[in-house]
Design a protein around this motif. Structure first.
Motif, short mmCIF file in Angstrom:
data_model
loop_
_atom_site.label_atom_id
_atom_site.label_comp_id
_atom_site.label_asym_id
_atom_site.label_seq_id
_atom_site.Cartn_x
_atom_site.Cartn_y
_atom_site.Cartn_z
N HIS A 260 -4.05 -6.43 -62.70
CA HIS A 260 -5.41 -6.65 -62.20
C HIS A 260 -6.28 -5.49 -62.67
CE1 HIS A 260 -3.95 -9.92 -59.62
NE2 HIS A 260 -2.87 -9.18 -59.56
N THR A 261 -7.34 -5.80 -63.39
CA THR A 261 -8.23 -4.77 -63.93
C THR A 261 -9.63 -4.91 -63.35
OG1 THR A 261 -8.80 -6.18 -65.83
CG2 THR A 261 -6.93 -4.69 -66.10
N TYR A 262 -10.29 -3.77 -63.17
CA TYR A 262 -11.61 -3.77 -62.52
C TYR A 262 -12.73 -3.19 -63.38
CZ TYR A 262 -9.67 -5.68 -58.34
OH TYR A 262 -9.08 -6.55 -57.46
N GLN A 263 -12.39 -2.51 -64.45
CA GLN A 263 -13.39 -2.03 -65.42
C GLN A 263 -14.56 -1.32 -64.74
OE1 GLN A 263 -13.11 -6.12 -67.64
NE2 GLN A 263 -13.96 -4.64 -69.07
N GLY A 264 -14.23 -0.43 -63.80
CA GLY A 264 -15.25 0.38 -63.15
C GLY A 264 -15.95 -0.27 -61.98
N ASP A 265 -15.51 -1.46 -61.58
CA ASP A 265 -16.11 -2.14 -60.43
C ASP A 265 -15.36 -1.72 -59.17
OD1 ASP A 265 -17.21 -3.78 -58.53
OD2 ASP A 265 -16.92 -5.65 -59.64
N TYR A 266 -15.72 -0.55 -58.63
CA TYR A 266 -14.97 0.03 -57.51
C TYR A 266 -15.24 -0.69 -56.19
CZ TYR A 266 -13.73 3.64 -60.80
OH TYR A 266 -13.23 4.29 -61.91
N SER A 267 -16.40 -1.30 -56.06
CA SER A 267 -16.67 -2.08 -54.86
C SER A 267 -15.73 -3.28 -54.76
CB SER A 267 -18.13 -2.56 -54.85
OG SER A 267 -19.02 -1.46 -54.76
N SER A 268 -15.50 -3.95 -55.89
CA SER A 268 -14.58 -5.08 -55.88
C SER A 268 -13.15 -4.62 -55.66
CB SER A 268 -14.69 -5.85 -57.20
OG SER A 268 -15.93 -6.50 -57.30
N LEU A 269 -12.78 -3.49 -56.22
CA LEU A 269 -11.44 -2.95 -55.99
C LEU A 269 -11.24 -2.64 -54.51
CD1 LEU A 269 -8.69 -1.84 -56.73
CD2 LEU A 269 -9.80 0.29 -57.48
N ALA A 270 -12.25 -2.04 -53.87
CA ALA A 270 -12.15 -1.75 -52.44
C ALA A 270 -12.00 -3.03 -51.64
CB ALA A 270 -13.40 -0.98 -51.98
N ARG A 271 -12.78 -4.05 -51.99
CA ARG A 271 -12.70 -5.33 -51.29
C ARG A 271 -11.32 -5.97 -51.41
NH1 ARG A 271 -15.81 -9.10 -54.64
NH2 ARG A 271 -13.77 -9.25 -55.64
N ASP A 272 -10.68 -5.79 -52.58
CA ASP A 272 -9.43 -6.49 -52.87
C ASP A 272 -8.17 -5.68 -52.60
OD1 ASP A 272 -11.11 -8.46 -53.83
OD2 ASP A 272 -10.75 -8.01 -55.95
N LEU A 273 -8.28 -4.39 -52.35
CA LEU A 273 -7.11 -3.51 -52.33
C LEU A 273 -6.02 -4.00 -51.37
CD1 LEU A 273 -5.82 -0.85 -53.36
CD2 LEU A 273 -6.85 0.26 -51.36
N TYR A 274 -6.37 -4.25 -50.12
CA TYR A 274 -5.35 -4.63 -49.15
C TYR A 274 -4.79 -6.02 -49.44
CZ TYR A 274 -7.02 -0.63 -46.46
OH TYR A 274 -7.38 0.63 -46.03
N ASP A 275 -5.61 -6.89 -50.01
CA ASP A 275 -5.10 -8.20 -50.41
C ASP A 275 -4.08 -8.05 -51.54
OD1 ASP A 275 -5.31 -11.15 -50.06
OD2 ASP A 275 -5.89 -11.05 -52.17
N HIS A 276 -4.31 -7.12 -52.46
CA HIS A 276 -3.31 -6.84 -53.50
C HIS A 276 -2.00 -6.37 -52.87
CE1 HIS A 276 -5.68 -7.59 -57.02
NE2 HIS A 276 -6.55 -6.62 -56.80
N PHE A 277 -2.10 -5.46 -51.91
CA PHE A 277 -0.89 -4.96 -51.25
C PHE A 277 -0.09 -6.10 -50.64
CE2 PHE A 277 -2.50 -0.37 -50.24
CZ PHE A 277 -2.50 -0.09 -51.59
N ARG A 278 -0.77 -6.99 -49.95
CA ARG A 278 -0.08 -8.09 -49.29
C ARG A 278 0.41 -9.14 -50.29
NH1 ARG A 278 -0.63 -8.74 -43.67
NH2 ARG A 278 -1.68 -6.98 -42.68
N THR A 279 -0.37 -9.38 -51.34
CA THR A 279 0.06 -10.35 -52.37
C THR A 279 1.32 -9.86 -53.08
OG1 THR A 279 -2.20 -11.12 -52.72
CG2 THR A 279 -0.62 -11.53 -54.49
N ALA A 280 1.37 -8.58 -53.38
CA ALA A 280 2.57 -8.02 -54.03
C ALA A 280 3.80 -8.24 -53.16
CB ALA A 280 2.36 -6.53 -54.31
#
Length: 315
Positions: A260-280
């Motif tokens: 999963h790449t964000y290319q400097g979009d840190y707001s989207s990374l913040a929004r998605d971080l915990y969902d990534h943890f749970r998806t993994a």
């Protein structure tokens, strides 16, 4: 189990807990003045009793009910950032039960920026609402995450996915200095520019004690998968059970799975971080690799992201 606004209000008035939406993460709400209801939060989360809770309000009149010793700085902050992702630590009123504040003489308060929850608080009065997850687990940013931790029958006021995805900034105004106890979307520069005063950051040694602020215990926000900073010198990382998160603008794509790449979009990374943890965890990955941050000045959200990731890494 999705419930209506009216049902959520009824349950809270009966001393029950309900998962509620906010712009940051979903909260596990109870009547802030009902000691038995607040005890249920600790029991359901498996949360240490000395870990204070944030009180959520819907207007400044309710702030008068839970806190005191207001300042011009507080007025400026609430005018600018409420409703929104800023919690302020103030001297508490005696009406606030000690169980809410971990026995401290201070209370953390915020006004969430979500119309459903603000309407709920109008009906119920102030609510304590720590994240609606089992203690230590990644915070929930949608109803599915709440169900994962508490089951299908748990009452949820469904307000959709959280738009921010990281917990609020916690700012201590109760002492002689102004100190950020937990970083978030409202960063130190925003506060300093508004107040024209120095804003301190809590020392790491003080974070570990987690006294005045929730979410500052050393291990927190932790998925079952092992979270690691990606070390580019390490070769032969298995793709089959790994999960990768890249944030910099220079990394655009990869042949690896679960990238999963964000290319400097840190707001989207913040929004998605915990969902990534749970998806993994859901797809049975053993390790989550995250691209290290090399410069906190690139974006104001980087300190908050680093804080949450470091606590997920700690064991």
């Amino acid at each position: 189990m999705k419930v209506t606004l009216e049902k959520a209000s009824e349950l809270i008035k009966q001393g029950e807990t309900v998962a509620i939406p906010t712009e940051t993460v979903y909260g596990l709400a109870a009547d802030a003045f009902n000691i038995n209801a607040v005890k249920k939060i600790f029991e359901q989360k498996g949360r240490p009793a000395d870990n204070p809770l944030i009180v959520h309000i819907c207007d400044l009149n309710q702030l008068q009910d839970v806190a005191k010793d207001f300042s011009d700085d507080l007025q400026k902050l609430t005018d600018r950032f409420w409703p929104g992702p800023l919690s302020v630590v103030l001297k508490k009123r005696k009406s606030v039960p000690d169980i809410v504040t971990g026995g401290l003489d201070t209370v953390a308060v915020r006004m969430p920026d979500h119309p459903l929850t603000l309407e709920l608080i109008k009906k119920t009065g102030p609510l304590t609402a720590p994240s609606a997850n089992k203690s230590g687990r990644p915070s929930p940013t949608n109803p599915r995450h709440v169900i994962e931790d508490f089951g299908d029958d748990f009452p949820i006021l469904d307000g959709g996915a959280s738009k921010l995805g990281l917990e609020s900034t916690v700012l201590d105004l109760s002492g002689d200095s102004i100190t950020i106890l937990r970083p978030g979307f409202v960063d130190s520069k925003m506060i300093q520019d508004l107040l024209k005063k120095e804003v301190k950051l809590i020392a790491e040694s003080d974070k570990k004690s987690g006294k005045k602020s929730p979410g500052t215990r050393f291990t927190h926000y932790k998925p079952k998968a092992s979270v690691k900073w990606l070390d580019y010198s390490v070769k032969n990382i298995s793709d089959s059970d790994s999960y990768f998160i890249f944030h910099s603008k220079t990394i655009k794509s990869s042949n690896r799975k679960n990238v999963h790449t964000y290319q400097g979009d840190y707001s989207s990374l913040a929004r998605d971080l915990y969902d990534h943890f749970r998806t993994a965890d859901y797809i049975s990955c053993s390790t989550i690799y995250i691209e290290p941050f090399t410069d906190e000045k690139i974006h104001p959200l980087i300190p908050a992201l680093k804080d949450r990731i470091k606590r997920a890494i700690s064991s």
